[in-house]
Design an enzyme around this catalytic site. Structure first.
Site, PDB file in Angstrom:
ATOM      1  N   ASP A   1      -3.071   1.497   7.148  1.00 42.33           N
ATOM      2  CA  ASP A   1      -2.272   1.008   5.592  1.00 42.33           C
ATOM      3  C   ASP A   1      -2.914  -0.834   5.988  1.00 42.33           C
ATOM      4  OD1 ASP A   1      -0.885   1.575   7.619  1.00 42.33           O
ATOM      5  OD2 ASP A   1       0.193   3.644   6.827  1.00 42.33           O
TER       6      ASP A   1
ATOM      7  N   GLU B   1      -1.915  -1.685  -6.299  1.00 42.33           N
ATOM      8  CA  GLU B   1      -2.611  -1.264  -7.076  1.00 42.33           C
ATOM      9  C   GLU B   1      -2.551  -0.711  -7.810  1.00 42.33           C
ATOM     10  OE1 GLU B   1      -5.333   0.769  -3.546  1.00 42.33           O
ATOM     11  OE2 GLU B   1      -3.385   1.754  -3.871  1.00 42.33           O
TER      12      GLU B   1
ATOM     13  N   ASP C   1       1.081  -1.142  -0.439  1.00 41.08           N
ATOM     14  CA  ASP C   1       0.160  -0.162   0.510  1.00 41.08           C
ATOM     15  C   ASP C   1       1.470   1.440   0.296  1.00 41.08           C
ATOM     16  OD1 ASP C   1      -2.398   1.624   0.262  1.00 41.08           O
ATOM     17  OD2 ASP C   1      -1.772   1.820   1.692  1.00 41.08           O
TER      18      ASP C   1
END
Ligand code: ZN
Length: 364
Positions: free
Chosen positions: A338, A254, A172
């Site tokens: 997170d 991501e 992340d």
């Protein structure tokens, strides 16, 4: 994959003056040839050679191979844009090849063609650069950057065959920590943030000042900030890739375009951090270092990774009582925000490659 090794040259003051004169002369020659070729409608390397090789040598004092490289540089410029005559800055990089450049003294020095003939100039190579240089192709660019001399050598580094990932290390990318992985390891952005605040303060002062000197210092400051960030991103990406490689896992990230949208900046200060922090750069570094090491990379859908509960799958805005905390309204699961997001990313990496993640894997 092509990577560039930037070798720092450490010429004596006399050598530096000669290198600079050489660079300026080569660029004068290139600009002259660019105009000549443009006016005559002659843009290809071979035709340009026929047109002006002899002149380049006699008018500008270039040796055969320096003339050849200069012609190639102009032809390359025409490949990018045929609509204008290319103009080269006096300090624009000049290509060298093995006929006018030779590494000597076990790579601690390089012999370069200059206007004053061959010159042996000492250079420094770190361990990383030495490894890269084993895959050097024939060419390198002589560059003058912020008053320092470099040889930028293109190296064609073989890629490792990607292994079949049994599991994924979810990563992340965030604000407080630049990166947090699904094992819970956080990579702090503290050093970058400190540098940014420090530079911001100085920038305000200089902006008020508004003089020519202040403007120059402002530009310098921006460059310094970018270098701090780049260095930190290199360190973080290296650690992540090494960890994934060591444990036989792929890396799940991501999809980058989602990150800005997801991390909504609340205040002006947060926006500044978003603008400054090189999410894209960090993601790019992870991707190329992973590729080199044969670590597979999965890009996952970034929607709701920070709002979804990793334990029960519940998606709710209220799962985030504040920026740092995750607390599920469905099952009560609590975690650092997170870390919860990184675990979701890991799971999505898995889901994308192996169907649905099993309970056993989740428990691991
Ligand atoms: Zn839950």
């Amino acid at each position: 994959m092509k990577l560039v090794a930037a070798l720092k040259l450490t010429p004596s003051p006399e050598q530096a003056a000669c290198l600079r004169a050489t660079l300026v002369r080569c660029n004068e020659a290139a600009t002259w040839l660019g105009q000549l070729g443009f006016d005559a409608g002659i843009l290809g390397q071979y035709a340009l050679h026929k047109l002006a090789y002899a002149d380049l040598r006699s008018r500008f004092g270039l040796t055969a191979q320096a003339a050849v490289r200069t012609i190639a540089k102009v032809a390359d410029a025409f490949k990018v844009n045929k609509e204008v005559a290319p103009a080269f800055r006096p300090n624009a990089a000049q290509p060298y090849d093995d006929r006018i450049m030779r590494f000597v003294q076990d790579g601690n020095a390089v012999s370069l063609w200059t206007l004053q003939g061959r010159m042996v100039i000492s250079c420094t190579m770190g361990e990383h650069q030495r490894r890269l240089m084993a895959y050097r192709k024939g060419e390198a660019d002589l560059c003058l950057i912020r008053g320092k001399w470099f040889l930028a050598a293109t190296c064609d580094v073989p890629e490792a065959e990607p292994f079949d990932a049994e599991d994924w290390l979810g990563v992340d990318l965030g604000l407080v920590s630049l990166a947090v992985d699904s094992d819970g390891t956080a990579y702090s952005g503290e050093a970058v943030e400190r540098a940014r605040r420090h530079h911001q303060k100085r920038r305000r002062g200089l902006q008020k000042c508004g003089t020519k000197g202040a403007k120059r210092r402002l530009r310098k400051l921006a460059g310094k900030q970018a270098r701090v960030q780049k260095h930190i991103n290199h360190v973080i990406s290296k650690a992540l890739v090494r960890d994934a490689e060591r444990t036989g896992r792929g890396i799940a990230l991501e999809e980058l375009k989602g990150i800005r949208a997801r991390v909504t900046a609340r205040s002006g200060d947060q926006r500044a951090r978003l603008g400054n922090w090189g999410f894209a750069q960090l993601g790019g570094f992870v991707a190329y270092k992973a590729k080199r090491a044969g670590v597979p990379v999965a890009y996952v859908d970034p929607r709701n990774t920070s709002r979804q509960c990793h334990e029960c799958g519940c998606i709710d805005k209220r799962n985030r009582p504040n920026q740092a905390t995750f607390k599920c309204v469905g099952c009560g699961h609590e975690a650092a925000a997170d870390t919860n997001a990184a675990r979701n990313i890991r799971q999505r990496g898995w889901a994308g490659h192996r169907g649905v993640m099993t309970r056993e894997v989740l428990a691991a």
